[in-house]
Design an enzyme around this catalytic site. Sequence first.
Site, short mmCIF file in Angstrom:
data_model
loop_
_atom_site.label_atom_id
_atom_site.label_comp_id
_atom_site.label_asym_id
_atom_site.label_seq_id
_atom_site.Cartn_x
_atom_site.Cartn_y
_atom_site.Cartn_z
N HIS A 16 40.15 47.55 41.08
CA HIS A 16 40.96 46.34 40.88
C HIS A 16 42.37 46.59 41.40
O HIS A 16 43.31 46.80 40.62
CB HIS A 16 40.96 45.98 39.39
N SER A 57 44.00 38.54 40.92
CA SER A 57 43.38 38.51 39.61
C SER A 57 43.69 37.19 38.88
O SER A 57 43.39 36.12 39.40
CB SER A 57 43.83 39.73 38.80
N ASP A 79 35.20 46.97 41.62
CA ASP A 79 36.08 46.33 40.64
C ASP A 79 35.39 46.23 39.29
O ASP A 79 34.39 45.53 39.13
CB ASP A 79 36.47 44.93 41.14
#
Length: 220
Positions: A202, A119, A171
């Site tokens: 995620h 991320s 996601d």
Amino acid sequence: MNYLPGVEVQSNPQIPVKGAVIWLHGLGSDGNDFVPVIRQLQFPAELNVRFIFPHAPSLPITVNNGYVMPAWYDIFELTLDRKVDVKQLRASAEQVHALIEREIARGVPSEKIVIAGFSQGGAVAYEAALSFAKPLGGLLTLSTYFATHDSIAENNANKNIPILIQHGTEDSVVDEVLGQRAYRQLSDRGYKVSYESYPMEHTLCIEQIGAISKWLQERF
């Protein structure tokens, strides 16, 4: 030199270190987040890799109403393109460069050092790896985006770096289109990049960790 604090774990401390992975966590987390993954990678006993999981500093995050949390950089807008504090992102990448140099000083060849990031950490990983002045062993980016694609000062030392992008098809935090976009941006520049998607949100999944293990072992 003041290095980022963090967690260090070796996959088999009974034998000499053969390589290193510097793995950056996501927004609001810390270096402990991915430590459990080491055991799941199930490296062979004859391979000892040093994993470095640095902790991001605490910063106020604009999109979270200025709330202070562990972060590699500020996020100004949560649009698809993401408006971020590039100066802070680059400062974080420079701190990763210092960690790389420390591993080299410890006796790990630069070609045996892999940069990984999840991320927000993945955005820093792109910047850190592709701008580093010595050839690295690989770049692993997970559920992330190439935030500095239009401004990064790429270094030819890593023009041939192996890159693996992984992203979840479900996601809702970092849309998969951003991972696909990074793949195209890198491919268009001539990088050796692979893309994998998994039916997940995620996060990481078991099938993905198996693929990471195989890819990392190929690097070492």
